[in-house]
Each structure stands twice: as structure tokens, then as C-alpha cells.
Design a protein around this motif. Structure first.
Motif, short mmCIF file in Angstrom:
data_model
loop_
_atom_site.label_atom_id
_atom_site.label_comp_id
_atom_site.label_asym_id
_atom_site.label_seq_id
_atom_site.Cartn_x
_atom_site.Cartn_y
_atom_site.Cartn_z
N GLY A 465 -63.38 -10.34 -13.30
CA GLY A 465 -62.09 -10.10 -12.67
C GLY A 465 -61.06 -11.16 -13.01
O GLY A 465 -59.95 -11.14 -12.48
N GLU A 466 -61.38 -12.09 -13.89
CA GLU A 466 -60.45 -13.14 -14.31
C GLU A 466 -59.50 -12.57 -15.36
O GLU A 466 -59.90 -11.83 -16.26
CB GLU A 466 -61.23 -14.30 -14.91
CG GLU A 466 -60.39 -15.41 -15.49
CD GLU A 466 -59.69 -16.23 -14.44
OE1 GLU A 466 -58.49 -16.50 -14.59
OE2 GLU A 466 -60.36 -16.59 -13.46
N GLU A 467 -58.20 -12.89 -15.26
CA GLU A 467 -57.25 -12.46 -16.27
C GLU A 467 -57.38 -13.34 -17.51
O GLU A 467 -57.32 -14.57 -17.42
CB GLU A 467 -55.82 -12.53 -15.73
CG GLU A 467 -54.80 -11.92 -16.67
CD GLU A 467 -53.39 -11.93 -16.12
OE1 GLU A 467 -52.63 -11.01 -16.42
OE2 GLU A 467 -53.05 -12.88 -15.38
N VAL A 468 -57.57 -12.71 -18.67
CA VAL A 468 -57.75 -13.44 -19.92
C VAL A 468 -56.80 -12.89 -20.98
O VAL A 468 -56.41 -11.72 -20.93
CB VAL A 468 -59.21 -13.36 -20.44
CG1 VAL A 468 -60.18 -13.96 -19.43
CG2 VAL A 468 -59.60 -11.92 -20.75
N PRO A 469 -56.40 -13.71 -21.95
CA PRO A 469 -55.53 -13.22 -23.03
C PRO A 469 -56.31 -12.35 -24.02
O PRO A 469 -57.35 -12.75 -24.54
CB PRO A 469 -55.05 -14.51 -23.70
CG PRO A 469 -55.34 -15.61 -22.74
CD PRO A 469 -56.57 -15.17 -22.00
N LYS A 470 -55.78 -11.17 -24.28
CA LYS A 470 -56.34 -10.27 -25.29
C LYS A 470 -55.29 -10.00 -26.35
O LYS A 470 -54.13 -9.68 -26.02
CB LYS A 470 -56.81 -8.96 -24.69
CG LYS A 470 -57.35 -7.98 -25.73
CD LYS A 470 -57.90 -6.69 -25.12
CE LYS A 470 -58.40 -5.74 -26.20
NZ LYS A 470 -59.00 -4.51 -25.62
N ALA A 471 -55.68 -10.12 -27.61
CA ALA A 471 -54.76 -9.90 -28.72
C ALA A 471 -54.98 -8.53 -29.34
O ALA A 471 -56.12 -8.11 -29.56
CB ALA A 471 -54.96 -10.98 -29.78
#
Length: 528
Positions: A465-471
């Protein structure tokens, strides 16, 4: 029509941070422990802290530090951090606190942008800090190390000089105290200009509802260089004459051991720590019965997660909301309000007024007489709102309107009782473990890869549930990209907390006619 706090306005004295915290300290309080290093067990009393602050102020003044001069502070949480931080403010200087995860380039950029004249760091961070200081034209004799490194002046050297603190005069409502760096609602990191009055105001606003008392032992693992740690932990705890137990970085076992060994009563965390407290088997191996409260901030806390932590630890769990630009707290769940659900960020703090504005029509949304309002962008005004971004009038004007309302970039609702719930994010910032990650910065790095034709970055939820950067990347013709290669490419060029955590290769980045990335469409692709 704006809505306000359920609390009556509080009196905000027009004094410096130093005067507010220490101006009326009595002999009994001076013998109390102010800060304890969890690694060494060494404590600093309020009296020793005060003496150290005066010495650092004097040492800086003797080296030409004048009112308004900026001093960089680049250190993890230690008792020494508090001595230096308040020594800078006591001298009339402005503390620009620097993320310990920053690269040499990041550090140099902040030092240059803030026009820092001095830099404090520690041995472990010295190589990057020294190189960055050289780029920012800070001479070696103005670099001070909090511990021991041969060839550099140390904190102890400055204390041993026993220089008298200077007599300084300034208007607390106009004089800057700190200059943390924030990406605001989007884009490049900017210096957030916070005055002495801003910080004093926010301490006054939260001192009652946050529930810190002089009997508390507060676990201080959230970094003091972050505005959350600076105001809610460090300054608020000192104001209440509580005792802080410092940790230099988060390690779950050490975190639990520190609570158990030092009998900590209050812990301030971010949601990733809550996940561990709710789920990790290590938790059951430690006696955490001393803990009466856990307060979460810096990113949204899931209701079910917060309730799981409360059940497992047998303590109260609360959360709050804010931004560096608001010193930082604008909303919180008071310690005595168990009726407010944890999916809400609580009520507006004293002396603030807020409004919700429809993001597409700019029409103000009324607080309902019954039930919950429609969602709108949350705007906040009050004595804790920054005076602006350093040397950036356009960004300031985009963020604070003519009526003094700060446009947060977050979409929220308010109910008839004034309880605010943040439901979405208008701004593009990604919040990873409480740190701000601007997508534009990562996109710029990705586009330097010879095999990438176009790129966009969004925040997505990982398995915890952690917000992470996705490219999302588009290959150059003839390129054959590997996802692992792209991840490594970015990781080599950014601070650890800014790393891209997931990659998807697609045929085209969706954009508007004006060329703006349509991140909502990327989120739809991600959900497929």
C-alpha cells in the motif's frame, strides 16, 4: 464560505523560536533530560542543551554569521542536531536542513540556492557534504563536523570556545528561521521561507490537541531535517519539556528495542512504519506496554492499518495532515478524539481558516449542515503559512492567492462537524515513505537514457500500500530495453528515496493537445 477550527484561537506571542522555547525555562526544568541518544544512551539535560545553544550562537557570530545568514545542517537525528539547529536560530541565522539521503549534486544545489554561508555535517556524510560545499563556494574553515574528523573544526571545538551569544534584534514575523526544501505541489524543489512566527504559531496551534506532556519519552526516528520531525517532534517536545530519544535511521528491531529499553510513551511515525507494526512478527518479541500513543503523518494512513496497529499495541493511533509550506500542521485528530475515524485527517487547527474549491469550476464548496461535502481542493490560511518560496515569486503566486489561502493540491471533503478527509491528490507529487518525489525530475533523468524516446512517471501502490514511483517508457527505434537496466540507470543518478521502483514499456505516452502528460490515463493503464 470558509470553515474554521473547533478550537478557540490561541495567543501567539511575537517572539523568536529561542525565546518561545527557552525564555522562561526554570531551574527544575534544566535538570530534566532533553535528548538521549538511543545508540550510546548518553543524555543531554535541558540546562546543558541551553548552554550548548548559547555557545554555538556565539561561535557562529564570532565567525561573521549575521542575522539572516543561512547555515546548512546536514545530519541524522542526534542530540547534537538540536544544539546546532537552535544555536543557528539563536544567532539570528536561518537553518536550511538537508536530507541525509541527498546526493552530492542535491546538497550542492540546496546550498547554492539558499546561499548558505556555513555547513554543519557529520563524519559519515562528510565526503558528499565537503564536495557539495566546494561547489557552493563554502570554504573549508566554515564546514563543521558534529563528531570527530581530523582536519575539520568539530562541534566540541566550538563549544570549548565558550563564546558569548550575540545580542540580536529582528521582527519574528518577518525574519526567517528555517528554509526547508519542498517540491510544493509539483516541479523542482524550492526553499520554503518560514519565519520565527510561523514556527511559534504552529507549536501553539498543536500543543493542546497533540497531547505531548512533560512526562513523555518520545521516540524520535522521523528525521529532524524534515519539517514534520522539526516541528512536531523536536520543537514541540522541547516546548513541553518532554524527553526525546533519538534514532539516526529506522531499523525495525532497533526501533522496537528502543521503545522497550527506554520505556518510550509516544512514537511519531510515517505509514511504512505502521505496516511493520501491524504485520511483522518481531513486534511480539518486545515489551511495548509503555507506549500510549502513536501519531502518523507525512503521508496518508489507511484506516484499517491504523486500527490494526492500535489493536496490536494496545495504544491510541492518530494522524494529521500538513505541508512544509504550513510549518507543517493544518489538520490533526486530537489525542482525546477517539470518535474520528482514521480515514480522516482530523479537524482544522486553531487560528486557521479553510475552504474547499471545485478544481474544475473554481466554485467554492459549502460545508454542509448535515453529512459530508462534495470533494474539492483544500485551501488553507493562517499564521503558520509560509511567506513564500525563496527567489521564486511565480511559484509563490501559484500557491498562495491574494487572500492568503495556500492551495494544497489535495482533494478533500469536510463534514458538518468540521472533520476533514483527504480523498485524492490534485498535485502530481509522489510521496514515498514520507519523502516528496517530483515526477518531472525522474522523467528528466529517464530521458537522458539513449534508448528511451519518451517517459512519464506516476505514483502507484505497491504490495504494502506504499506509494512508489513507476516509470512508463517508450523505446527509441531499434532499442531493446530491459526493465532492470532502466531501474539501475535511474538509481545511479538520484537519491535512494527517489528511485524508480517499477517500469512498464509502452508504445506512446498519452498527452493532451498542449503536450501535458495525461497521468490519469497512465493510471488506467497501470490498473489493467
Amino acid at each position: 464560505m470558509s470553515f474554521t477550527s473547533p478550537f478557540p484561537d490561541v495567543v501567539i506571542p511575537n517572539v523568536s523560536v529561542f525565546e518561545f522555547l527557552f525564555g522562561n525555562i526554570d531551574a527544575a526544568a534544566q535538570s530534566l533530560p532533553a535528548l538521549t541518544d538511543s545508540t550510546t544512551g548518553e543524555s543531554v539535560t535541558y540546562g546543558a542543551l541551553l548552554a550548548g545553544i548559547e555557545c554555538i550562537a556565539g561561535a557562529l557570530a564570532s565567525r561573521g554569521c549575521a542575522v539572516g545568514d543561512v547555515v546548512g545542517l546536514h545530519s541524522p537525528n542526534t542530540p547534537a542536531f538540536a544544539t546546532v539547529f537552535h544555536g543557528v536560530l539563536r544567532a539570528g541565522g536561518v537553518a536550511t536542513t538537508i536530507n541525509t539521503l541527498y546526493t552530492e549534486s542535491d546538497i550542492a544545489g540546496q546550498l547554492r540556492d539558499s546561499d548558505a554561508k556555513f555547513l554543519f555535517t557529520c563524519a559519515a556524510l562528510l565526503p558528499k557534504a565537503e564536495a557539495a560545499a566546494d561547489q557552493a563556494a563554502i570554504p573549508r574553515e566554515r564546514i563543521f563536523v558534529l563528531d570527530e574528523v581530523e582536519g575539520f573544526s568539530t562541534l566540541q571545538d566550538l563549544l570549548d570556545e565558550r563564546q558569548a551569544s550575540p545580542e540580536v534584534q529582528f521582527d519574528p514575523s518577518r525574519q526567517l528561521a528555517v528554509l526547508p526544501y519542498s517540491s510544493g505541489t509539483t516541479g523542482k524543489s524550492k526553499g520554503v521561507m518560514l519565519t520565527h512566527r510561523n514556527l511559534v504559531a504552529n507549536m501553539c496551534q498543536i500543543s493542546g490537541p497533540i497531547g505531548i506532556g512533560p512526562e513523555d519519552k518520545i521516540l524520535a526516528v522521523l528525521p529532524f531535517f524534515h519539517i514534520y520531525g522539526m516541528t512536531v517532534l523536536l520543537n514541540s517536545a522541547l516546548h513541553q519539556r518532554a524527553s526525546l530519544v533519538t534514532m539516526q535511521k529506522f531499523d525495525l528491531e532497533q526501533f522496537l528495542q528502543t521503545i522497550s529499553s527506554f520505556r518510550c510513551t509516544y512514537a511519531f511515525i510515517a505509514p511504512p512504519v505502521a505496516i511493520a507494526l501491524a504485520k511483522h512478527p518481531l513486534v511480539d518479541k518486545f515489551d511495548l506496554t509503555s507506549l500510549h500513543s502513536v501519531f502518523s503523518g507525512a503521508a496518508p494512513l489507511n484506516r484499517e492499518l491504523g486500527e490494526a496497529v492500535a489493536r496490536r499495541l494496545g495504544c491510541s493511533v492518530r494522524q494529521g495532515y500538513g505541508m512544509s509550506e504550513m510549518s507543517p500542521v493544518s489538520h490533526l485528530i486530537p489525542f482525546d478524539r477517539g470518535d474520528i475515524p482514521l480515514n480522516a485527517v482530523g479537524v482544522t487547527v486553531a487560528n486557521m481558516r479553510c475552504k474547499l474549491v471545485d478544481a474544475s469550476t473554481a466554485v467554492e464548496i459549502e460545508q454542509p449542515i448535515n453529512g459530508t461535502s462534495a470533494p474539492g481542493e483544500l485551501w488553507c490560511a493562517g499564521p503558520n503559512v509560509m511567506v513564500g518560496y525563496l527567489n521564486n515569486q511565480s511559484a509563490t503566486a501559484e500557491t498562495i492567492d491574494a487572500e492568503g489561502y495556500l492551495h494544497t493540491g489535495d482533494i478533500a471533503t469536510v463534514d458538518a462537524d468540521g472533520i476533514v478527509t483527504v480523498v485524492d491528490r490534485l498535485k502530481e507529487l509522489i510521496k514515498y515513505k514520507g519523502y516528496q518525489v517530483p515526477p518531472a525530475e525522474l522523467e528528466a533523468v529517464l530521458l537522458t537514457h539513449p534508448g528511451i524516446a519518451d517517459a512519464a512517471v506516476i505514483g502507484v501502490a505497491d504490495g504494502n500500500g506504499e506509494e512508489v514511483p513507476k516509470a512508463f517508457v517508450v523505446e527509441q527505434p531499434g532499442a531493446d530495453l530491459e526493465k532492470a537496466e532502466i531501474l539501475a540507470f535511474v538509481a545511479e543518478r538520484v537519491s535512494p528515496h527517489k528511485k524508480v521502483r517499477a517500469v512498464e514499456i509502452i508504445g506512446q505516452i498519452p498527452k493532451s493537445a498542449a503536450g501535458k502528460i495525461l497521468r490519469r490515463e497512465l493510471r488506467a493503464i497501470d490498473s489493467l
